[in-house]
Write a protein that holds these residues in place. Structure first.
Motif: not given
Length: 134
Positions: A51, A55, A59, A133
């Motif tokens: 994760y 991530t 974003k 996460h």
């Protein structure tokens, strides 16, 4: 990332056969969504690694208050609202399009683990949680 996914699938063993026809990452998502906590510490560590890698790729930064229509798990924000079931544990149906499932899928299994831990201890105030996460 591929080695991490393969190790997670190996640790789940027989459940991997239930997800045939899916990509390895989709298999991990399906297994994690349908497997209630507790999970082994090794699985939690591996999913954290997976994760964290993911991530950094997903974003979207939002500044100021706005109305957002889309995947809230892609936003860099301080808080999100989860229209969850009363147990707050997710719906346990892989690939179901509910917000609760989206949040739990993005957060990783530690979110469900900490919520379940609080429920076992009789704590009812798990409405504000770390996003892990997300």
């Amino acid at each position: 990332m591929t080695n991490t996914i393969e190790e997670i699938l190996t640790l789940f063993g027989h459940r991997k056969q239930m997800t045939s026809g899916l990509t390895p990452r989709e298999q991990v998502k399906a297994i994690l969504t349908s497997t209630p906590p507790p999970l082994t510490e090794r699985i939690l560590v591996l999913t954290d690694e997976l994760y964290l890698e993911e991530t950094t790729e997903r974003k979207v930064v939002i500044s100021d208050g706005i109305l957002w229509q889309g995947d809230i798990t892609t936003l860099q924000v301080d808080a999100i609202v989860n229209a969850a079931n009363s147990q707050l544990l997710g719906c346990f149906h892989p690939f179901h399009k509910c917000i609760d499932n989206a949040i739990h899928s993005a957060a990783g299994p530690r979110l469900s683990t900490i919520i379940l831990s609080g429920q076992r201890q009789g704590i009812l105030c798990h409405y504000l949680q770390c996003g892990y996460h997300v």
